[in-house]
Design a protein around this motif. Structure first.
Motif, PDB file in Angstrom:
ATOM      1  N   UNK B  48     -32.023  -5.818  22.480  1.00 56.63           N
ATOM      2  CA  UNK B  48     -31.145  -6.881  21.994  1.00 56.63           C
ATOM      3  C   UNK B  48     -31.745  -8.263  22.246  1.00 56.63           C
ATOM      4  N   UNK B  51     -34.330  -9.424  19.285  1.00 54.79           N
ATOM      5  CA  UNK B  51     -33.908 -10.124  18.065  1.00 54.79           C
ATOM      6  C   UNK B  51     -32.864 -11.203  18.351  1.00 54.79           C
ATOM      7  N   UNK B  53     -30.120 -11.317  20.158  1.00 52.06           N
ATOM      8  CA  UNK B  53     -28.684 -11.068  20.339  1.00 52.06           C
ATOM      9  C   UNK B  53     -28.274 -11.359  21.781  1.00 52.06           C
ATOM     10  N   UNK B  79     -34.874 -13.092  12.489  1.00 48.82           N
ATOM     11  CA  UNK B  79     -34.155 -11.808  12.482  1.00 48.82           C
ATOM     12  C   UNK B  79     -34.463 -11.012  11.221  1.00 48.82           C
ATOM     13  N   UNK B  84     -32.680  -4.046  12.903  1.00 52.57           N
ATOM     14  CA  UNK B  84     -32.126  -3.308  14.039  1.00 52.57           C
ATOM     15  C   UNK B  84     -31.135  -2.267  13.545  1.00 52.57           C
TER      16      UNK B  84
END
Lengths: 224, 249
Positions: B48, B51, B53, B79, B84
């Protein structure tokens, strides 16, 4: 007919005047509802954003609207601002302002609740595809909340329509005010007019709100 | 070397709990990296972070030379380079399969509907789901949903795809169809970082194995066969041992 005071409705232009008054009520509710839905969506989204300052401001706004009777709000805006700031707001503008102020807060809270039911990972899934925050709300999140939102929003709309009867307190000649005027004017000739005329007003509100309320029940069942 | 992903001294904490400490990793184009390790060791959090997050406290993550930073405006562009796939699929329930697939390329990358649809249908066909294109996610099985989610990630044309325990929520008979799809991607030369508990799959697909434990990389090796036969660290050996025991049951 006379005993129930219904005959008064058909005297002169009484029926037409009542319908005119009804139109004033509808106009105020319609404009306020549209404004409330648009602003409510924005406020609702802002309520879910993790900014403590923004959250406190919106919380205070929501609580003020919830605690204050709508009539007090109407009086503050219509009479209060004239005395203090010297603003000469029209009764109609004041009414629309107060109803939108109220509707936006309530609508915002409904939107906030609906967004909260969407799992956080749906936001992340959208972000991971390259959507920005605004696109995520517009394309992914809001469309998912609509189903939950529509029955609740319709409920709010009927409440707003009914509450427009308060606007006569600041001088808007809407359906209830017209009814009172007709009853007053015919006090000697038809002392029973109060029953017939108010019953008719009840009927008018009913034919507007009932279909809306049925729609809400239908949608709730269909989308449950 | 053409390093596609480069992670240097990544450090992350949640409320003073260190979840990832000093992670270094570089991934080349076309490489398949499989991350294994006990639950709660930080594998998913690591993905996570890659990217954006999750925010990181220190260290640098670079994809294609650009720094990943969730606060940076470029994160949206970045992104698109890092796809993902989630454990719980996360298809959009209000959209049909085909709309789930084409919405990001159309709205984010402003590609033409016809072009994206054509590509989407081709990929759907490759995962044997062409007949499901007009269905809604709720009408699909878990394995089907996950394959749609993989196609959805592919359509943005990412340089790297992250797979976060994508078979963990699936019934055993559906695990195979998803792993097969991923193996096909690996064969075509996609760059992938995979977090999984499927050890046989890891052995088959990995170019590099990373063993995570307690927020750090304990063992990292390109000798995949060797790792599973005789891991160099005691912690990895213990983990694999426990795994073999449960599969034997």
């Amino acid at each position: 007919m006379q005993a129930l005071g219904i005959d008064v409705l058909f005297k002169g232009t009484n029926l037409f005047r009542l319908l005119q008054g009804l139109w004033v009520s509808i106009e105020i509710s319609l404009i306020s509802v549209v404004i409330s839905i648009v602003l409510g969506l924005i406020v609702g989204i802002l309520m879910t954003i993790d900014r403590p300052f923004l959250r406190i401001i919106l919380k205070i706004y929501l609580e003020v609207v919830r605690i204050m009777p709508q009539m007090v709000l109407l009086f503050i805006v219509y009479f209060g601002t004239t005395r203090v700031f010297g603003w000469d707001l029209s009764a109609e503008f004041s009414a629309i302002f107060v109803f939108s102020f109220w509707g936006t807060a309530e609508m915002g809270d409904l939107v906030r609740g609906a967004i909260k039911t969407i799992p956080k990972i749906q936001f992340e899934s959208s972000l991971a595809l390259g959507f920005n925050t605004v696109q995520t709300f517009v394309v992914i999140i809001i469309p998912q909340t609509i189903r939950r939102l529509i029955p609740l929003a319709i409920n709010l709309i009927t409440r707003m329509i009914k509450t427009t009867s308060l606007v006569m307190m600041i001088g808007n000649v809407e359906v209830l005010k017209v009814a009172q005027q007709i009853i007053e004017a015919n006090r000697n000739t038809s002392p029973n007019a109060a029953f017939g005329v108010f019953a008719f007003v009840f009927f008018l509100y009913f034919i507007i709100c009932w279909p809306i309320s049925r729609l809400s029940i239908y949608l709730e069942k269909r989308w449950a | 070397m053409n390093e596609l992903l480069d992670v240097k001294y990544l450090h992350k904490e949640f409320d003073n709990n260190v979840v990832l400490k000093d992670i270094n990793l570089s991934v080349k184009k076309g490489e398949v990296v499989v991350i294994i390790g006990p639950s709660g060791c930080g594998k998913s959090t690591f993905l996570r972070c890659l990217n954006g997050l999750e925010e990181i406290q220190s260290g640098v993550i670079r994809v294609d030379g650009l720094e990943v930073n969730p606060k940076n405006k470029d994160i949206v562009k970045l992104r698109q380079k890092i796809g993902m796939v989630f454990q719980s699929y996360e298809l959009f329930p209000h959209l049909s399969v085909i709309d789930n697939l084409i919405i990001a390329p159309m709205k984010v990358q402003k590609r033409k509907r016809e072009e994206v649809t054509k590509e989407a249908l081709k990929l759907l066909d490759r995962v044997d789901l062409l007949d499901k294109k007009d269905m809604y996610p709720r009408q699909l099985s878990g394995g089907q949903k996950q394959r749609v989610a993989i196609v959805r990630a592919l359509l943005v044309h990412p340089e790297i795809i992250l797979f976060d325990e994508v078979t963990a929520a699936l019934d055993p008979e559906m695990v195979y169809e998803v792993l097969e799809t991923m193996q096909e991607l690996a064969r075509q030369g996609s760059t992938m970082i995979i977090v999984t508990h499927e050890m046989n799959f890891a052995k088959a697909v990995a170019d590099k194995i990373i063993f995570f434990d307690k927020g750090e990389i304990v063992e990292e090796t390109d000798d995949v066969e060797g790792f599973f036969a005789s891991p160099k660290t005691e912690r990895a050996a213990k983990f694999l041992d426990r795994f073999q025991f449960t599969t034997r049951l």
